[in-house]
Write a protein that holds these residues in place. Structure first.
Motif, mmCIF file in Angstrom:
data_model
loop_
_atom_site.group_PDB
_atom_site.id
_atom_site.type_symbol
_atom_site.label_atom_id
_atom_site.label_comp_id
_atom_site.label_asym_id
_atom_site.label_seq_id
_atom_site.Cartn_x
_atom_site.Cartn_y
_atom_site.Cartn_z
ATOM 1 N N GLU A 78 0.831 -1.262 -0.010
ATOM 2 C CA GLU A 78 0.203 0.138 0.014
ATOM 3 C C GLU A 78 0.847 1.351 0.063
ATOM 4 O OE1 GLU A 78 -0.801 -2.650 2.010
ATOM 5 O OE2 GLU A 78 0.449 -1.981 3.950
ATOM 6 N N THR A 79 0.362 2.322 -0.484
ATOM 7 C CA THR A 79 1.018 3.554 -0.602
ATOM 8 C C THR A 79 0.340 4.639 -0.075
ATOM 9 O OG1 THR A 79 2.509 2.809 -2.586
ATOM 10 C CG2 THR A 79 1.985 5.249 -2.545
ATOM 11 N N GLN A 80 0.850 5.790 0.539
ATOM 12 C CA GLN A 80 0.072 6.881 1.057
ATOM 13 C C GLN A 80 0.976 7.971 1.018
ATOM 14 O OE1 GLN A 80 -1.275 3.998 3.004
ATOM 15 N NE2 GLN A 80 1.010 3.523 2.955
ATOM 16 N N ALA A 81 0.539 9.111 0.461
ATOM 17 C CA ALA A 81 1.349 10.193 -0.072
ATOM 18 C C ALA A 81 0.785 11.512 0.251
ATOM 19 C CB ALA A 81 1.710 10.110 -1.487
ATOM 20 N N LEU A 82 1.606 12.402 0.484
ATOM 21 C CA LEU A 82 1.270 13.842 0.509
ATOM 22 C C LEU A 82 2.263 14.420 -0.567
ATOM 23 C CD1 LEU A 82 1.222 14.742 4.448
ATOM 24 C CD2 LEU A 82 -0.626 14.411 2.802
ATOM 25 N N ILE A 83 1.537 15.270 -1.264
ATOM 26 C CA ILE A 83 1.997 15.939 -2.582
ATOM 27 C C ILE A 83 1.694 17.387 -2.461
ATOM 28 C CG2 ILE A 83 2.255 16.307 -5.012
ATOM 29 C CD1 ILE A 83 1.246 13.290 -5.223
ATOM 30 N N TYR A 84 3.083 18.195 -2.442
ATOM 31 C CA TYR A 84 2.711 19.850 -2.584
ATOM 32 C C TYR A 84 2.804 20.105 -3.968
ATOM 33 C CZ TYR A 84 3.561 24.931 -2.246
ATOM 34 O OH TYR A 84 3.345 26.379 -2.504
ATOM 35 N N PRO A 128 -4.044 -4.996 -3.501
ATOM 36 C CA PRO A 128 -2.861 -4.047 -3.876
ATOM 37 C C PRO A 128 -3.273 -2.787 -4.092
ATOM 38 C CG PRO A 128 -2.994 -6.196 -5.153
ATOM 39 C CD PRO A 128 -4.311 -5.967 -4.777
ATOM 40 N N GLY A 129 -2.432 -1.773 -3.412
ATOM 41 C CA GLY A 129 -2.445 -0.390 -3.762
ATOM 42 C C GLY A 129 -1.539 0.221 -4.245
ATOM 43 N N THR A 130 -0.366 -0.220 -4.254
ATOM 44 C CA THR A 130 0.790 0.444 -4.771
ATOM 45 C C THR A 130 0.933 0.558 -6.044
ATOM 46 O OG1 THR A 130 2.340 0.186 -2.651
ATOM 47 C CG2 THR A 130 3.469 0.419 -4.849
ATOM 48 N N PRO A 131 0.811 -0.243 -6.746
ATOM 49 C CA PRO A 131 0.583 -0.001 -8.407
ATOM 50 C C PRO A 131 -0.227 0.950 -8.733
ATOM 51 C CG PRO A 131 0.722 -2.438 -7.805
ATOM 52 C CD PRO A 131 0.284 -1.715 -6.660
ATOM 53 N N GLY A 132 -1.508 0.893 -8.281
ATOM 54 C CA GLY A 132 -2.300 2.018 -8.555
ATOM 55 C C GLY A 132 -1.873 3.360 -8.164
ATOM 56 N N GLY A 133 -1.414 3.389 -7.019
ATOM 57 C CA GLY A 133 -0.819 4.609 -6.359
ATOM 58 C C GLY A 133 0.330 5.173 -7.364
ATOM 59 N N ILE A 134 1.224 4.401 -7.691
ATOM 60 C CA ILE A 134 2.366 4.954 -8.684
ATOM 61 C C ILE A 134 1.673 5.501 -9.819
ATOM 62 C CG2 ILE A 134 4.236 4.102 -10.195
ATOM 63 C CD1 ILE A 134 4.995 2.277 -7.947
ATOM 64 N N MET A 135 0.740 4.534 -10.463
ATOM 65 C CA MET A 135 0.181 5.194 -11.865
ATOM 66 C C MET A 135 -0.690 6.219 -11.786
ATOM 67 S SD MET A 135 0.119 1.439 -13.901
ATOM 68 C CE MET A 135 -0.297 0.323 -12.549
ATOM 69 N N TYR A 136 -1.594 6.487 -10.497
ATOM 70 C CA TYR A 136 -2.300 7.601 -10.420
ATOM 71 C C TYR A 136 -1.441 8.811 -10.318
ATOM 72 C CZ TYR A 136 -5.701 10.907 -8.782
ATOM 73 O OH TYR A 136 -6.401 11.938 -8.613
ATOM 74 N N MET A 137 -0.333 8.755 -9.440
ATOM 75 C CA MET A 137 0.191 10.142 -9.057
ATOM 76 C C MET A 137 1.086 10.390 -10.630
ATOM 77 S SD MET A 137 1.884 9.456 -5.282
ATOM 78 C CE MET A 137 2.377 7.781 -5.583
ATOM 79 N N LEU A 138 1.719 9.273 -11.154
ATOM 80 C CA LEU A 138 2.414 9.656 -12.314
ATOM 81 C C LEU A 138 1.547 10.232 -13.477
ATOM 82 C CD1 LEU A 138 5.273 9.161 -13.698
ATOM 83 C CD2 LEU A 138 4.426 7.067 -14.532
ATOM 84 N N ALA A 139 0.427 9.471 -13.573
ATOM 85 C CA ALA A 139 -0.421 10.130 -14.790
ATOM 86 C C ALA A 139 -1.019 11.503 -14.630
ATOM 87 C CB ALA A 139 -1.876 9.103 -14.996
ATOM 88 N N ASN A 140 -1.208 11.876 -13.267
ATOM 89 C CA ASN A 140 -1.704 13.238 -12.909
ATOM 90 C C ASN A 140 -0.913 14.169 -12.461
ATOM 91 O OD1 ASN A 140 -4.887 12.992 -12.924
ATOM 92 N ND2 ASN A 140 -4.249 11.043 -11.822
ATOM 93 N N TYR A 141 0.467 13.818 -12.167
ATOM 94 C CA TYR A 141 1.275 14.863 -11.711
ATOM 95 C C TYR A 141 2.700 14.720 -12.162
ATOM 96 C CZ TYR A 141 -2.573 16.031 -8.641
ATOM 97 O OH TYR A 141 -3.903 16.214 -8.185
#
Length: 626
Positions: A78-84, A128-141
């Motif tokens: 799983e992935t949890q992130a804060l992004i500025y 699984p959360g991490t693959p989706g987290g990576i691809m969501y962050m990458l696609a959007n930001y």
């Protein structure tokens, strides 16, 4: 006279603590900073920056690399992130925590004799959360392609020199690993020999994982050839993982080994972009993820501590330690009862819990002369204009102070009892952290985890399954907001942090270590804000930990997780005078050589226009700046 001498001793100790020579140097950078739990993974971040990627690209590359290196997580975690986001000048939160699968009910686990979901195996897994987290962050930001960002991880999956820490963990856990055929195939590279795990420096090959990552990249390439946008092409890879042939093999492998995850569970899950929670501490806005993590516990503690003059107490003086210990206990008591998945009823009383007036009321409970072993959850509902519906449940929690049969270690991958050596081992191996920043102003703080050794690998995917289901409870008396249900997220310990001052980024920081995370992050933050330490000094400075809380990870019996009031872990350099006074106040002391917690952080120096990196001196944490 004795008190005067003691005060002098405290003052000298404080000066030494704040002016200490660090074991690792501060990292300085002008263009970017990349810090994470493994040197090779930090290099992956640096390589991504050198390709022209931004901090989001670099953070995703580091996350992919750490998953491939099992530090200590894998692709099924799983992935949890804060992004500025420098364009909006706002902090956003990424919730890429998996959910409980179909059939994961309290009744199901109770029927198997559990008081909590299991620590290991397929029944411990969320989606699984991490693959989706990576691809969501990458696609959007992000700015680069998935293929570019996964390049270092794919090269490592093809074979990289495994480090001693992971290799020895595999050997230590080989008996459990042998229970799962796909894990045995991947991890035990010398079957039948005395040492069945890889040796340090051995080229560790993960063919199945490489194939899975290749399939994701192939999906992206195919979409781009069809004229799809960069974002849509990345999401095509997302779809292949969660609804295509990768998902089918993951689910098949899980079910073969007794797991519950279905194709519908995989397809329904989505990462969520959220509003983070925040409080202001003496002019600094501190951001945390929502109450599906333990992050708000630090925010509550800061609200409590605003009522005290911490600086005048002296760093790690008796009164300072005592005051923080009590504030943390008050906050953790609320965490243990009120935190849970905000997308499931009942709704957590976060407005009340983060109220300054509530904090002032709770702070009045702190006794200056002794530890309070009877600290329990408060009543935040009046501070949001409501009546507490759980007063009856709170009265039923009296047995929580039974301290027998309880160990100190956050024992999510230890089976060797309650020694402080085990506790230290957990701090070293508890998960990893990722901190990244660039000259454009993008900043990420990530605390990923799940699927650590000994992981159950799902079929021929090479993907280790999460063990995070164990952070649920089965009994609403413990926490009515965190009872396991299909589709629900467990309340996790994982807690990245960002802080802004005068509207500008100030600190990005995170730490591994289960229930100790927000304890160590709180002290790190105060080291900087109250005592003027630089980011590396603050990361290495001696902390202390309370065990007066319910463990979030550990055994399946209630006795394994109960609070241990008054038990405190101190640094072995704590002065004798402080030790003696804490004993007189009712504390039970234990000691260790290093107690800072493996903290990684970035400080933003607006005066000089530079980045300061702090990289933990615990184990293999490593940072690179430019």
């Amino acid at each position: 006279m004795k008190r005067f001498l003691t005060l002098l001793f405290y003052t000298a100790f404080t000066v030494c603590a704040t002016a200490q020579q660090t074991q690792k140097p501060v990292l300085h950078g002008k263009h970017w900073m990349a810090i994470t739990g493994k040197p090779l993974a930090a290099t992956a971040g640096a390589m991504t920056f050198q390709k022209g990627g931004n901090a989001v690209d670099a953070a995703c590359a580091m996350l992919a690399a750490t998953c491939t290196m099992w530090d200590v997580l894998s692709w099924g975690g799983e992935t949890q992130a804060l992004i500025y986001n420098p364009k909006t000048k706002k902090v956003i939160a990424i919730n890429a925590m998996g959910v409980a699968p179909t059939g994961a009910t309290a009744e199901f686990f109770k029927s198997k004799g559990y008081n909590f979901p299991p620590q290991y195996g397929p029944l411990a897994a969320t989606t699984p959360g991490t693959p989706g987290g990576i691809m969501y962050m990458l696609a959007n930001y992000g700015t680069l392609s998935l293929e570019q960002v996964l390049g270092p991880a794919m090269e490592m999956a093809a074979g990289y020199p495994i480090e001693a820490q992971t290799a020895n963990s595999i050997e230590k856990n080989k008996d459990l690993i042998k229970q799962w055929p796909y894990s045995k195939k991947v991890f035990l590279t010398h079957p039948g020999e005395e040492r069945e795990a890889p040796e340090a420096g051995e080229i560790f090959v993960q063919k199945d994982l490489l194939q899975t990552l290749t399939k994701m990249v192939e999906a992206e390439r195919a979409a781009l050839k069809k004229g799809k946008s960069r974002k849509d092409a990345i999401m095509a890879a997302y779809d292949r993982f969660y609804t295509g042939d990768i998902a089918k093999e993951f689910v098949r492998g899980s079910k073969e080994q007794g797991g519950l995850i279905t194709m519908q569970d995989m397809a329904k899950w989505k990462p969520i972009e959220e509003e983070p929670l925040k409080v202001n501490y003496k002019g600094v806005d501190v951001y945390k993820l929502q109450q599906w993590t333990q992050g708000p516990v630090m925010l509550q503690a800061l609200n409590l501590l605003e009522n005290f003059d911490l600086k005048s107490m002296g760093h790690n003086s008796t009164r300072y330690i005592h005051t923080l210990y009590q504030a943390m206990n008050l906050s953790f008591a609320d965490r243990d009862f009120y935190y849970g998945d905000s997308y499931f009823p009942p709704q957590e009383p976060m407005k009340g819990l983060l109220s300054k007036d509530y904090a002032k009321q709770r702070a009045s409970l702190i006794k200056y002369d002794k530890n309070n072993p009877g600290i329990g959850p408060g009543d935040p509902y009046p501070f949001e204009g409501k009546k507490n519906p759980y007063l009856k449940l709170l009265k039923e929690r009296g047995y929580e102070l039974d301290t027998t049969k309880r160990n100190f270690a956050p024992t999510h991958d230890s089976r060797n009892g309650s020694s402080m050596t085990d506790y230290q081992d957990m701090l070293w191996r508890g998960t990893t952290t990722i901190e990244a920043a660039d000259k454009e102003g993008w900043i990420l703080s990530i605390t990923p985890s799940g699927g650590w050794v000994p992981a159950t690998i799902a079929g021929n995917t090479g993907v280790g399954m999460s063990q995070r289901l164990q952070s649920f409870v089965l009994d609403p008396v413990l926490n009515p907001f965190n009872v396991v249900e299909p589709g629900k997220r467990p309340r996790v310990t994982l807690t990245p942090s960002l802080a802004l001052k005068d509207g500008k980024p100030f600190l990005s920081f995170a730490v591994q270590g289960g229930d100790t995370q927000d304890q160590n992050l709180l002290q790190f933050f105060l080291n900087v804000v109250e005592f003027g330490m630089d980011v590396q000094q603050a990361a290495e400075a001696a902390n202390f930990n309370t065990n007066q809380l319910w463990l979030s990870l550990g055994g399946t019996n209630t006795d394994d997780r109960k609070p241990k009031p008054g038990h405190i872990l101190l640094n072995e350099n704590t002065p004798e005078a402080v030790r003696n006074e804490l004993k007189e106040m009712g504390y039970t002391l234990s000691f260790d050589e290093r107690t800072s917690g493996p903290i990684n952080a970035i400080y933003f120096d607006w005066k000089h226009g530079s980045l300061w990196g702090g990289s933990s001196n615990y184990g293999e944490d490593y940072g690179i700046g430019w």
